[in-house]
Motif scaffolding. Structure first.
Motif, mmCIF file in Angstrom:
data_model
loop_
_atom_site.group_PDB
_atom_site.id
_atom_site.type_symbol
_atom_site.label_atom_id
_atom_site.label_comp_id
_atom_site.label_asym_id
_atom_site.label_seq_id
_atom_site.Cartn_x
_atom_site.Cartn_y
_atom_site.Cartn_z
ATOM 1 N N PRO A 1 0.729 -0.642 -0.015
ATOM 2 C CA PRO A 1 0.040 -0.044 -0.173
ATOM 3 C C PRO A 1 0.852 0.994 -0.309
ATOM 4 N N ALA A 2 0.657 1.924 -0.121
ATOM 5 C CA ALA A 2 0.390 3.331 0.173
ATOM 6 C C ALA A 2 1.262 4.482 1.420
ATOM 7 N N ALA A 3 3.007 4.743 1.225
ATOM 8 C CA ALA A 3 2.844 5.380 2.459
ATOM 9 C C ALA A 3 1.991 6.822 2.644
ATOM 10 N N SER A 4 2.039 6.402 4.139
ATOM 11 C CA SER A 4 1.133 7.159 5.015
ATOM 12 C C SER A 4 1.093 7.429 6.128
ATOM 13 N N LEU A 5 1.005 8.655 6.753
ATOM 14 C CA LEU A 5 1.432 8.926 8.449
ATOM 15 C C LEU A 5 -0.180 7.841 9.493
ATOM 16 N N GLY A 6 -0.901 8.149 8.542
ATOM 17 C CA GLY A 6 -1.964 6.536 8.496
ATOM 18 C C GLY A 6 -2.998 7.270 9.544
ATOM 19 N N GLY A 7 -4.162 6.215 9.905
ATOM 20 C CA GLY A 7 -5.442 6.739 10.402
ATOM 21 C C GLY A 7 -6.327 5.772 10.257
ATOM 22 N N PRO A 8 -8.271 6.358 10.588
ATOM 23 C CA PRO A 8 -8.652 4.791 11.074
ATOM 24 C C PRO A 8 -9.675 5.060 9.697
#
Length: 366
Positions: A50-57
């Motif tokens: 998956p793409a790199a992301s700072l995250g989250g719900p």
């Protein structure tokens, strides 16, 4: 592997004890034989990243890959990294089945990095990890990859002599998902920290920073400019928090909170030792308008809160409130200091936006 049992008659009572021990240990003996009979070295790979992301719900994608050297009952455990490693896709669904063609696939929340573990039957994965475990104790193989696309680097802020990280992802806080914009936190030419909450295109954005390292026991002091302008639902918090312990042990956090929690007739400040729903863990008070200095002293088995008027906390200053907690005080582990501005239940009413809180100084003394 041959297994031979020699049974010696020692009397009824002693035989019952020995037979119980033998029966209790047999499954582990067979598990060891089961592991030793693997013809191929277990391996796992991630083929869809998956793409790199700072995250989250709120945002999810799919992760998939292949395994080899497996036996019946082996499974895959997935993790995504956002400050810590979080099990995927959900807390109550942390095991991914292996298909007959040796492939696996499951959804995941986004993170900056991703990991897949090939594990033996009966493995109980941790919900959160500081680091991915090495092979052994039920872990047969691991794979760790960076998220695809551009490398994500969280925004760093230098404030009052310390390095802080600005929150840049969604977070489940204060009753619902809060969205954080790292640009809503900055330090001005005076060295003052600004936290802003605003709305863009019908979406709310909050602000939060946290120290990049744990400081442990000591005295923490925060000089905060007037917060009397905040809406009744706006919430400004200063708290010590261990993300790895969160939701597993509620004895992981304590807070200074300035908010009426959407109750205009309620007090606008409180000290909290989690869990907050225990009445003796909450001390409410009324914070006056103007500049205030909030302090907590963290000692073994004790945390002492104090709020005074003005920019210093010295003898002779007017005390607004004090409280000492001596039960259920956390022991320093990976507790970092968070400073947060958000809106409580913001989707259910309209708050005054934009709004801002200014923290002039942070000081820590061991």
């Amino acid at each position: 592997m041959a297994l031979t049992l020699r049974i010696i008659r020692l009397g009824t009572g002693r035989w019952q004890k020995i037979s119980s021990v033998l029966l209790a240990t047999l499954p582990f003996v067979f598990l060891g034989c089961h592991t030793a009979q693997r013809n191929l070295k277990p391996a796992i790979q991630i083929t869809r990243v998956p793409a790199a992301s700072l995250g989250g719900p709120r945002v999810m994608d799919y992760m998939e890959g292949k395994v080899s050297g497996t036996q019946a009952g082996d499974q895959v455990v997935l993790y995504a990294f956002s400050e810590v490693w979080w099990i995927q896709p959900f807390r109550n669904a942390g095991l991914t089945n292996i298909q007959p063609d040796s492939s696996w696939r499951n959804s995941t929340h986004l993170g900056t990095d991703y990991a897949a573990l090939l594990v033996e039957p009966g493995y109980r994965p941790a919900l959160k990890l500081g680091s991915i475990p090495s092979i052994g104790n039920g872990v047969l193989a691991t794979a760790i990859v960076k998220g695809s696309g551009a490398t994500i680097v969280p925004k760093r802020i230098h404030f009052s002599g310390y390095d802080w990280t600005a929150q840049g992802a969604d977070n489940d806080t204060a009753g619902e998902t809060q969205s954080y914009d790292p640009n809503n936190a900055w330090v001005d030419e005076k060295g003052y920290l600004h936290l802003r909450m605003n709305e863009r295109d019908g979406h709310w954005y909050c602000a939060e920073i946290h120290t990049m390292r744990s400081l442990g026991y000591g005295t923490y002091r925060f000089v905060v400019q007037d917060t009397g302008h905040l809406d009744s639902s706006a919430t400004f918090r200063i708290f010590a928090y261990d993300l790895l312990l969160a939701n597993e042990s509620r004895n992981d956090e304590f807070d200074i909170e300035l908010s009426r929690w959407d109750d205009p007739a309620g007090n606008n400040a409180r000290y909290v030792l989690q869990p907050y729903y225990v009445p003796k863990n909450v001390a409410k008070f009324e914070a006056p308008a103007g500049e205030l200095t909030h302090t907590f002293r963290w000692d073994p088995g004790k945390v002492s809160f104090r709020t005074v008027q003005g920019a210093v906390d010295t003898p002779g200053q007017k005390i607004v409130s004090e409280k000492v907690f001596t039960e259920g005080v956390p022991v320093p582990a990976n507790h970092k200091i968070y400073i947060d501005l958000l809106d409580f239940l913001h989707s259910r009413h309209t708050a005054k936006l934009p709004t801002e809180v200014v923290i002039e100084k942070f000081d820590y003394q061991p």
